[in-house]
Scaffold this motif. Structure first.
Motif, PDB file in Angstrom:
ATOM      1  N   VAL A   1     -21.205  16.526-103.591  1.00  0.00           N
ATOM      2  CA  VAL A   1     -21.593  17.529-102.596  1.00  0.00           C
ATOM      3  C   VAL A   1     -22.377  18.656-103.265  1.00  0.00           C
ATOM      4  CG1 VAL A   1     -20.715  19.294-101.013  1.00  0.00           C
ATOM      5  CG2 VAL A   1     -19.733  16.993-100.993  1.00  0.00           C
ATOM      6  N   ALA A   2     -21.958  19.049-104.462  1.00  0.00           N
ATOM      7  CA  ALA A   2     -22.661  20.114-105.190  1.00  0.00           C
ATOM      8  C   ALA A   2     -24.081  19.693-105.546  1.00  0.00           C
ATOM      9  CB  ALA A   2     -21.874  20.484-106.443  1.00  0.00           C
ATOM     10  N   VAL A   3     -24.255  18.442-105.958  1.00  0.00           N
ATOM     11  CA  VAL A   3     -25.596  17.947-106.299  1.00  0.00           C
ATOM     12  C   VAL A   3     -26.484  17.944-105.052  1.00  0.00           C
ATOM     13  CG1 VAL A   3     -26.911  15.923-107.040  1.00  0.00           C
ATOM     14  CG2 VAL A   3     -24.840  16.580-108.273  1.00  0.00           C
ATOM     15  N   CYS A   4     -25.934  17.496-103.939  1.00  0.00           N
ATOM     16  CA  CYS A   4     -26.716  17.479-102.701  1.00  0.00           C
ATOM     17  C   CYS A   4     -27.097  18.893-102.267  1.00  0.00           C
ATOM     18  CB  CYS A   4     -25.930  16.776-101.602  1.00  0.00           C
ATOM     19  SG  CYS A   4     -25.796  14.985-101.846  1.00  0.00           S
ATOM     20  N   ALA A   5     -26.191  19.842-102.467  1.00  0.00           N
ATOM     21  CA  ALA A   5     -26.499  21.235-102.136  1.00  0.00           C
ATOM     22  C   ALA A   5     -27.590  21.779-103.052  1.00  0.00           C
ATOM     23  CB  ALA A   5     -25.239  22.083-102.231  1.00  0.00           C
ATOM     24  N   LYS A   6     -27.521  21.425-104.323  1.00  0.00           N
ATOM     25  CA  LYS A   6     -28.522  21.890-105.292  1.00  0.00           C
ATOM     26  C   LYS A   6     -29.925  21.488-104.873  1.00  0.00           C
ATOM     27  CE  LYS A   6     -29.901  21.304-110.144  1.00  0.00           C
ATOM     28  NZ  LYS A   6     -29.534  20.692-111.458  1.00  0.00           N
ATOM     29  N   TYR A   7     -30.056  20.256-104.367  1.00  0.00           N
ATOM     30  CA  TYR A   7     -31.374  19.747-104.000  1.00  0.00           C
ATOM     31  C   TYR A   7     -31.634  19.801-102.493  1.00  0.00           C
ATOM     32  CZ  TYR A   7     -31.917  18.327-108.795  1.00  0.00           C
ATOM     33  OH  TYR A   7     -32.035  18.351-110.179  1.00  0.00           O
ATOM     34  N   LYS A   8     -30.733  20.450-101.767  1.00  0.00           N
ATOM     35  CA  LYS A   8     -30.900  20.659-100.331  1.00  0.00           C
ATOM     36  C   LYS A   8     -31.204  19.355 -99.587  1.00  0.00           C
ATOM     37  CE  LYS A   8     -32.358  25.465-100.897  1.00  0.00           C
ATOM     38  NZ  LYS A   8     -33.369  26.502-100.604  1.00  0.00           N
ATOM     39  N   VAL A   9     -30.334  18.383 -99.788  1.00  0.00           N
ATOM     40  CA  VAL A   9     -30.466  17.107 -99.082  1.00  0.00           C
ATOM     41  C   VAL A   9     -30.445  17.384 -97.579  1.00  0.00           C
ATOM     42  CG1 VAL A   9     -29.280  14.948 -98.559  1.00  0.00           C
ATOM     43  CG2 VAL A   9     -29.485  15.719-100.935  1.00  0.00           C
ATOM     44  N   PRO A  10     -31.448  16.950 -96.840  1.00  0.00           N
ATOM     45  CA  PRO A  10     -31.583  17.363 -95.437  1.00  0.00           C
ATOM     46  C   PRO A  10     -30.465  16.882 -94.510  1.00  0.00           C
ATOM     47  CG  PRO A  10     -33.254  15.740 -96.036  1.00  0.00           C
ATOM     48  CD  PRO A  10     -32.619  16.171 -97.302  1.00  0.00           C
ATOM     49  N   ILE A  11     -29.963  15.668 -94.751  1.00  0.00           N
ATOM     50  CA  ILE A  11     -28.948  15.100 -93.860  1.00  0.00           C
ATOM     51  C   ILE A  11     -27.801  14.546 -94.697  1.00  0.00           C
ATOM     52  CG2 ILE A  11     -28.455  13.406 -92.058  1.00  0.00           C
ATOM     53  CD1 ILE A  11     -31.508  13.361 -91.505  1.00  0.00           C
ATOM     54  N   THR A  12     -26.587  14.905 -94.324  1.00  0.00           N
ATOM     55  CA  THR A  12     -25.402  14.322 -94.941  1.00  0.00           C
ATOM     56  C   THR A  12     -24.671  13.509 -93.888  1.00  0.00           C
ATOM     57  OG1 THR A  12     -25.140  16.167 -96.486  1.00  0.00           O
ATOM     58  CG2 THR A  12     -23.215  14.780 -96.109  1.00  0.00           C
ATOM     59  N   ILE A  13     -24.334  12.283 -94.237  1.00  0.00           N
ATOM     60  CA  ILE A  13     -23.545  11.419 -93.359  1.00  0.00           C
ATOM     61  C   ILE A  13     -22.154  11.313 -93.966  1.00  0.00           C
ATOM     62  CG2 ILE A  13     -23.242   9.082 -92.467  1.00  0.00           C
ATOM     63  CD1 ILE A  13     -26.320   8.826 -92.494  1.00  0.00           C
ATOM     64  N   THR A  14     -21.143  11.704 -93.220  1.00  0.00           N
ATOM     65  CA  THR A  14     -19.784  11.677 -93.742  1.00  0.00           C
ATOM     66  C   THR A  14     -18.971  10.584 -93.073  1.00  0.00           C
ATOM     67  OG1 THR A  14     -19.236  13.448 -92.172  1.00  0.00           O
ATOM     68  CG2 THR A  14     -19.693  14.087 -94.454  1.00  0.00           C
ATOM     69  N   SER A  15     -17.999  10.061 -93.826  1.00  0.00           N
ATOM     70  CA  SER A  15     -17.155   8.978 -93.341  1.00  0.00           C
ATOM     71  C   SER A  15     -15.698   9.271 -93.625  1.00  0.00           C
ATOM     72  CB  SER A  15     -17.550   7.654 -94.015  1.00  0.00           C
ATOM     73  OG  SER A  15     -18.909   7.356 -93.812  1.00  0.00           O
ATOM     74  N   LEU A  16     -14.831   8.754 -92.790  1.00  0.00           N
ATOM     75  CA  LEU A  16     -13.372   8.841 -92.868  1.00  0.00           C
ATOM     76  C   LEU A  16     -12.867  10.207 -92.410  1.00  0.00           C
ATOM     77  CD1 LEU A  16     -12.624   6.706 -96.048  1.00  0.00           C
ATOM     78  CD2 LEU A  16     -12.664   6.014 -93.654  1.00  0.00           C
ATOM     79  N   ARG A  17     -12.425  11.082 -93.295  1.00  0.00           N
ATOM     80  CA  ARG A  17     -11.766  12.319 -92.866  1.00  0.00           C
ATOM     81  C   ARG A  17     -12.765  13.336 -92.310  1.00  0.00           C
ATOM     82  NH1 ARG A  17     -10.851  16.971 -95.464  1.00  0.00           N
ATOM     83  NH2 ARG A  17     -11.475  16.164 -97.501  1.00  0.00           N
ATOM     84  N   ALA A  18     -12.297  14.149 -91.358  1.00  0.00           N
ATOM     85  CA  ALA A  18     -13.130  15.232 -90.802  1.00  0.00           C
ATOM     86  C   ALA A  18     -13.601  16.141 -91.942  1.00  0.00           C
ATOM     87  CB  ALA A  18     -12.342  16.036 -89.780  1.00  0.00           C
ATOM     88  N   PRO A  19     -14.910  16.396 -92.033  1.00  0.00           N
ATOM     89  CA  PRO A  19     -15.524  16.944 -93.254  1.00  0.00           C
ATOM     90  C   PRO A  19     -15.766  18.444 -93.278  1.00  0.00           C
ATOM     91  CG  PRO A  19     -17.228  16.088 -91.844  1.00  0.00           C
ATOM     92  CD  PRO A  19     -15.942  15.960 -91.075  1.00  0.00           C
ATOM     93  N   ALA A  20     -14.752  19.284 -93.108  1.00  0.00           N
ATOM     94  CA  ALA A  20     -14.972  20.731 -93.013  1.00  0.00           C
ATOM     95  C   ALA A  20     -15.706  21.297 -94.224  1.00  0.00           C
ATOM     96  CB  ALA A  20     -13.631  21.442 -92.840  1.00  0.00           C
ATOM     97  N   ASP A  21     -15.277  20.956 -95.434  1.00  0.00           N
ATOM     98  CA  ASP A  21     -15.899  21.503 -96.648  1.00  0.00           C
ATOM     99  C   ASP A  21     -17.338  21.036 -96.803  1.00  0.00           C
ATOM    100  OD1 ASP A  21     -13.523  22.736 -97.158  1.00  0.00           O
ATOM    101  OD2 ASP A  21     -12.834  21.271 -98.630  1.00  0.00           O
ATOM    102  N   VAL A  22     -17.598  19.781 -96.433  1.00  0.00           N
ATOM    103  CA  VAL A  22     -18.960  19.243 -96.548  1.00  0.00           C
ATOM    104  C   VAL A  22     -19.872  19.926 -95.543  1.00  0.00           C
ATOM    105  CG1 VAL A  22     -20.377  17.164 -96.509  1.00  0.00           C
ATOM    106  CG2 VAL A  22     -18.010  17.035 -97.331  1.00  0.00           C
ATOM    107  N   VAL A  23     -19.376  20.149 -94.339  1.00  0.00           N
ATOM    108  CA  VAL A  23     -20.162  20.840 -93.321  1.00  0.00           C
ATOM    109  C   VAL A  23     -20.544  22.237 -93.799  1.00  0.00           C
ATOM    110  CG1 VAL A  23     -20.079  21.851 -91.006  1.00  0.00           C
ATOM    111  CG2 VAL A  23     -19.199  19.544 -91.385  1.00  0.00           C
ATOM    112  N   LYS A  24     -19.587  22.949 -94.356  1.00  0.00           N
ATOM    113  CA  LYS A  24     -19.839  24.305 -94.845  1.00  0.00           C
ATOM    114  C   LYS A  24     -20.914  24.302 -95.929  1.00  0.00           C
ATOM    115  CE  LYS A  24     -17.465  28.277 -96.930  1.00  0.00           C
ATOM    116  NZ  LYS A  24     -16.162  28.785 -97.423  1.00  0.00           N
ATOM    117  N   ALA A  25     -20.829  23.342 -96.856  1.00  0.00           N
ATOM    118  CA  ALA A  25     -21.803  23.265 -97.957  1.00  0.00           C
ATOM    119  C   ALA A  25     -23.197  22.945 -97.439  1.00  0.00           C
ATOM    120  CB  ALA A  25     -21.351  22.219 -98.968  1.00  0.00           C
ATOM    121  N   ALA A  26     -23.299  22.000 -96.504  1.00  0.00           N
ATOM    122  CA  ALA A  26     -24.614  21.601 -95.978  1.00  0.00           C
ATOM    123  C   ALA A  26     -25.234  22.710 -95.134  1.00  0.00           C
ATOM    124  CB  ALA A  26     -24.480  20.321 -95.167  1.00  0.00           C
TER     125      ALA A  26
END
Length: 335
Positions: free
Chosen positions: A95-120
């Motif tokens: 997630v940190a690497v994706c934030a560093k390079y501002k990956v435009p879209i994150t697709i999450t699977s399994l658990r509800a992704p609160a931390d990933v949403v915040k980072a993106a």
């Protein structure tokens, strides 16, 4: 609802190429984005973890160069899939690497992704989350995801059991965000049908395994061409979670597709070692029920061009049929 701003005027088809374990690598993702659909790959495909940064840089560099060389073409953004699961010991790093390079879209699977949403959201990215039922959909919506991917009956890999007609209708009443629909979508008419049902985007996986750029063995691609919906087996044995697999690949592994025991969900592993040490995905191959629409192994560009032509033809035929039906209804009402 309209598709997210990050996708507007950047697609040649309302479609996302699903992230495929092992199969999706930079070559496939870049080709999909150049063709005008979202290309995606699982972060865990980049092994060791340091390779994730290399892949993202490669994808961004090649797509930027292509867009500059072809300013009038629609080049889609790419996505990285994050497995939000306790066994994924790479999640924080990835997630940190994706934030560093501002990956435009994150697709999450399994658990509800609160931390990933915040980072993106911190850098302007969006998050789409895989779900197989309404309860999971609402939980993800509460965590602030921008869109939901409904993985319905017939989808390849880890799929649900609900009809797309049922799940899409129920989720659409409760969720105003973007919805992508998955489940046996392998031709242009199916993409149009997904929109007619109320989805914003179609989500295609199996169709792109059978392309030249996909990181899949020739035997895997050949099996996709030679099989049909009746060859798909739904089982939890291999990962602990039910998924759809090619029956002939199960037979080739020495197992009987008609008498598979249940798997153990507690043994699911998405860590740094992860599933690469098991036979699933590598030797027992995932596929959706849309395999009957696959008859060859084209390039991604050829595949997307065909999907666009099928989509346009289906739209034209539907318009004619709808006009004729409307005329008959009007005539009957007047008589």
């Amino acid at each position: 609802m309209p598709i997210p701003a990050i996708l507007q005027d950047r697609l040649t088809l309302p479609a996302i190429g699903a992230p495929l374990f092992i199969v999706s690598a930079p070559e496939l993702v870049i080709a999909q984005c150049k063709a005008g659909i979202v290309g995606a790959f699982p972060a865990l495909n980049a092994r060791p973890k340091e390779r994730l940064e290399e892949w993202i840089v490669q994808i961004k560099t090649e797509l930027d160069a292509y867009q500059k060389a072809h300013p009038d073409r629609r080049v889609a953004p790419f996505a990285v899939n994050q497995i939000v699961h306790a066994s994924n010991d790479r999640l924080e790093h990835d997630v940190a690497v994706c934030a560093k390079y501002k990956v435009p879209i994150t697709i999450t699977s399994l658990r509800a992704p609160a931390d990933v949403v915040k980072a993106a959201h911190a850098y302007g990215g969006i998050v789409l989350h895989d779900v197989i039922n309404v309860r999971h959909a609402m939980k993800a919506a509460e965590e602030g995801v921008d869109g939901l991917i409904l993985v319905c009956a017939g989808a390849g890999g880890h799929a649900g059991t609900l009809s797309p007609f049922a799940l899409l209708a129920e989720v659409r009443r409760l969720f105003p965000g973007t919805i992508a629909l998955s489940g046996a979508i392998a031709n242009g008419a199916s993409i149009l049908a997904a929109q007619a049902m109320g989805a914003d985007l179609a989500y295609l996986g199996t169709r792109f395994i059978a392309t030249r750029e996909a990181n899949a063995s020739p035997d895997y691609k050949r099996m996709l061409v030679e099989t049909a919906a009746g060859d798909i087996v739904y089982s939890s044995l291999f990962t602990g979670v039910h998924g759809n697999y090619l029956g002939p690949s199960i037979v080739a592994a020495g197992l009987d597709p008609k008498s598979l025991p249940d798997g153990d969900k507690t043994k699911m592993s998405f860590g740094s070692g992860g599933s690469s040490k098991t036979k699933v995905w590598r030797d027992i191959w995932g596929a959706g029920q849309g395999v009957g629409s696959i008859s060859d192994v084209p390039t991604v560009a050829e595949c997307v061009a065909r999907l666009r032509a099928e989509y346009a033809q289906a739209a034209a035929e539907l318009a004619k049929r709808s006009f004729a039906d409307a005329a008959r209804v009007a005539a009957a009402a007047a008589s």
